[in-house]
Design a protein around this motif. Sequence first.
Motif, short mmCIF file in Angstrom:
data_model
loop_
_atom_site.label_atom_id
_atom_site.label_comp_id
_atom_site.label_asym_id
_atom_site.label_seq_id
_atom_site.Cartn_x
_atom_site.Cartn_y
_atom_site.Cartn_z
N PRO A 20 0.84 -1.20 0.00
CA PRO A 20 0.00 0.00 0.00
C PRO A 20 0.88 1.25 0.00
CG PRO A 20 -0.56 -1.49 1.83
CD PRO A 20 0.69 -2.02 1.20
N SER A 21 0.47 2.28 -0.69
CA SER A 21 1.30 3.50 -0.68
C SER A 21 0.44 4.74 -0.47
CB SER A 21 2.12 3.61 -1.96
OG SER A 21 1.33 4.08 -3.00
N GLU A 22 1.08 5.76 0.07
CA GLU A 22 0.42 7.06 0.28
C GLU A 22 1.45 8.15 -0.02
OE1 GLU A 22 -2.42 8.31 2.66
OE2 GLU A 22 -3.18 6.40 3.41
N LYS A 23 0.95 9.37 -0.08
CA LYS A 23 1.83 10.52 -0.31
C LYS A 23 2.88 10.61 0.80
CE LYS A 23 1.14 15.49 -0.55
NZ LYS A 23 0.15 16.53 -0.32
N LEU A 30 5.18 7.09 0.52
CA LEU A 30 5.53 6.20 1.63
C LEU A 30 4.87 4.85 1.33
CD1 LEU A 30 4.87 8.29 4.89
CD2 LEU A 30 7.09 7.62 3.96
N TYR A 31 5.51 3.79 1.80
CA TYR A 31 4.96 2.45 1.58
C TYR A 31 4.79 1.75 2.92
CZ TYR A 31 6.07 3.24 -3.28
OH TYR A 31 6.11 3.77 -4.54
N GLN A 32 3.71 1.00 3.04
CA GLN A 32 3.44 0.32 4.31
C GLN A 32 4.01 -1.10 4.26
OE1 GLN A 32 -0.63 -0.61 5.35
NE2 GLN A 32 -0.30 0.16 7.42
N TYR A 33 4.94 -1.34 5.17
CA TYR A 33 5.61 -2.64 5.21
C TYR A 33 5.61 -3.14 6.66
CZ TYR A 33 9.57 -5.93 5.04
OH TYR A 33 10.38 -7.04 5.14
N GLN A 34 5.12 -4.34 6.86
CA GLN A 34 5.03 -4.93 8.20
C GLN A 34 4.34 -3.98 9.20
OE1 GLN A 34 9.11 -6.22 8.92
NE2 GLN A 34 8.76 -8.09 7.73
N GLY A 35 3.33 -3.29 8.69
CA GLY A 35 2.49 -2.45 9.56
C GLY A 35 2.96 -1.02 9.75
N PHE A 36 4.12 -0.66 9.18
CA PHE A 36 4.65 0.70 9.38
C PHE A 36 5.04 1.32 8.03
CE2 PHE A 36 4.89 -1.57 13.30
CZ PHE A 36 4.56 -0.63 14.26
N TRP A 37 5.14 2.67 8.02
CA TRP A 37 5.32 3.39 6.75
C TRP A 37 6.78 3.79 6.53
CZ3 TRP A 37 1.47 3.75 3.18
CH2 TRP A 37 0.19 3.41 3.62
N LEU A 43 13.25 1.77 3.07
CA LEU A 43 12.82 0.37 2.98
C LEU A 43 13.95 -0.50 2.44
CD1 LEU A 43 10.47 -1.48 3.50
CD2 LEU A 43 9.69 -1.08 1.17
N GLN A 44 14.68 0.07 1.50
CA GLN A 44 15.86 -0.63 0.97
C GLN A 44 16.80 -1.03 2.13
OE1 GLN A 44 17.21 -0.91 -2.47
NE2 GLN A 44 18.74 -2.07 -1.35
N GLY A 45 17.06 -0.08 3.02
CA GLY A 45 17.94 -0.34 4.17
C GLY A 45 17.31 -1.32 5.16
N VAL A 192 0.28 7.71 9.11
CA VAL A 192 0.97 7.71 7.83
C VAL A 192 2.11 8.73 7.83
CG1 VAL A 192 0.69 7.77 5.33
CG2 VAL A 192 -1.21 7.05 6.76
N ASN A 193 3.11 8.43 8.61
CA ASN A 193 4.34 9.22 8.67
C ASN A 193 5.48 8.21 8.73
OD1 ASN A 193 2.95 8.92 11.43
ND2 ASN A 193 5.10 9.15 11.98
N PRO A 194 6.70 8.61 8.34
CA PRO A 194 7.79 7.64 8.36
C PRO A 194 7.89 6.93 9.71
CG PRO A 194 8.47 9.61 7.22
CD PRO A 194 7.12 9.91 7.80
N TYR A 195 7.84 5.63 9.69
CA TYR A 195 7.88 4.73 10.86
C TYR A 195 6.60 4.76 11.69
CZ TYR A 195 12.91 4.57 9.89
OH TYR A 195 14.14 4.42 9.29
N GLY A 196 5.57 5.48 11.21
CA GLY A 196 4.31 5.50 11.93
C GLY A 196 3.53 4.22 11.68
N PRO A 197 2.47 3.96 12.44
CA PRO A 197 1.93 4.78 13.51
C PRO A 197 2.75 4.69 14.79
CG PRO A 197 0.50 2.87 13.06
CD PRO A 197 1.66 2.76 12.15
N ILE A 198 2.92 5.84 15.41
CA ILE A 198 3.76 5.91 16.61
C ILE A 198 3.19 5.06 17.75
CG2 ILE A 198 2.67 8.04 17.51
CD1 ILE A 198 5.49 8.87 18.47
N TRP A 199 1.86 4.99 17.85
CA TRP A 199 1.24 4.28 18.98
C TRP A 199 1.56 2.79 18.94
CZ3 TRP A 199 -1.01 8.18 16.15
CH2 TRP A 199 -1.23 9.38 16.86
#
Length: 321
Positions: A20-23, A30-37, A43-45, A192-199
Motif C-alpha cells: 500500500p502507498s500514500e503521499k 511512503l509504503y506500508q511494510y510490516q504495519g509501518f510506513w 525500505l531498501q535499508g 501515515v508518517n515515516p515509521y508510523g503509527p507511533i502508537w
Amino acid sequence: KYLQENDLGEECKELLTTLPSEKGWITTHLYQYQGFWFAPIILQGVLSCQKHFQALDTDILLVTSPKSGTTWLKALSFALINRNKYPNIYINHPLLTTNPHELVPFWEIGLYCDKDLIPDLNTLSPPRIFSTHLSYESLPKSVKDSTCKVVYLCRDPKDTFVSYWHFINKLRSKNSETIPLEEAFERFCRGVNPYGPIWEHVLGYWKKSLENSEKVMFLKYEEMKMKPYFYLKEIANFLECPFSKEEESKGVVDDILNLCSFEKLSNLEVNKTGKMSFDIENKCFFRLGRVGDWKNLLTTEMIEHINTITEKKLVKHGLSF
Ligand code: A3P
C-alpha cells in the motif's frame, strides 16, 4: 541520496509494487511494510539489515521513533559505554567533535542503506552500539534470538509530532514548500508518517519490555528530562555496566549528563556547522530539547484529538504520557 527513489535494488523495487502507498513527507511516496510506513530508500535499508545483520550477545541496540530523543540517547549511551576509554570527559572526548549519529550509526538510514554494500561489522570491538527506528516486529531475527540488549526511548506523541513537523520542514525547505501543520497532523494521527503509527511502535516495545525486562528497557523522554541522574544509572544497570560508588562520588554520572545535555551538545561547533551523511545539517537535530512545546503549536481540537488516540490505544495497556 535521502531524496532519491531510483537507487533501489530489484528486490526492493519488486516489493514496492505489492505494498500500500500514500503521499510521502520528503519522498513522493511512503509504503506500508510490516504495519509501518517507509520511504523507499529507507525500505531498501530495512530489507538489507533484516537480511544481513547478525547480532552478537554483547550488542546494544538503541531504538526510537524519529524525534523521540535519539540523538540524546545515542550520546548518553556512547559516553556511558566508553567512560573508561575517555576518562576526562572535557578533553579529547569524541562527542566534543563528532555528532552522536556518527558515533552510533543507524542501520536502515546509515550502515545498510546502500544496495550494493553489506557493511563488515565484525571489525567493531564489542560492545557494538547501533540504532534503528524499526518496530519490534521488524527487527532482524538475530536480535530477537540473541541476548543483545535493546534500549527503547519514546516521547509524548504530541511533542514527537511537533518536533517532526519542524524537522521535516527544515529538510524540505531547500526543494519544496513546508507541509501545512493541519495536513501533517492529519497524516500523523492516521499513522501515515515515516515509521508510523507511533502508537503501535511504542506498544510493541512496551509489551516486550513487560514480557522480558532483561531484553528491552523502556524509557520515556519526559521522565528522563525530569530525572536524568536516576535514568542514566538505570541504563547503566540494564547494560550491565553499573556506576560504582567511587564513580558516583567522583561525579562521573554528572559529567556524562553535562556532556550530553542539550545545552552542551547544541553549542558545540560540530553540531552548529557540521553535516551528516545524506547532507543533513547536524543542527537540525537540536531545536528546543524541552517537554511540552506542543502547547505552542497545536490547537485545542488537535490536542483533544491526539490525546483521544493515545488514550484509546495505550491507556488500556498501562501506558500514558
Ligand atoms: P525538539 O524538536 O522538541 O526540540 P531525535 O534525536 O530523535 O531526532 O529527536 C530530536 C529531538 O530531541 C528534538 O526535540 C531535539 O531538540 C531534542 N534533543 C536533541 N538533543 C537533545 C539532548 N541532548 N537532550 C534533550 N533533547 C535533545
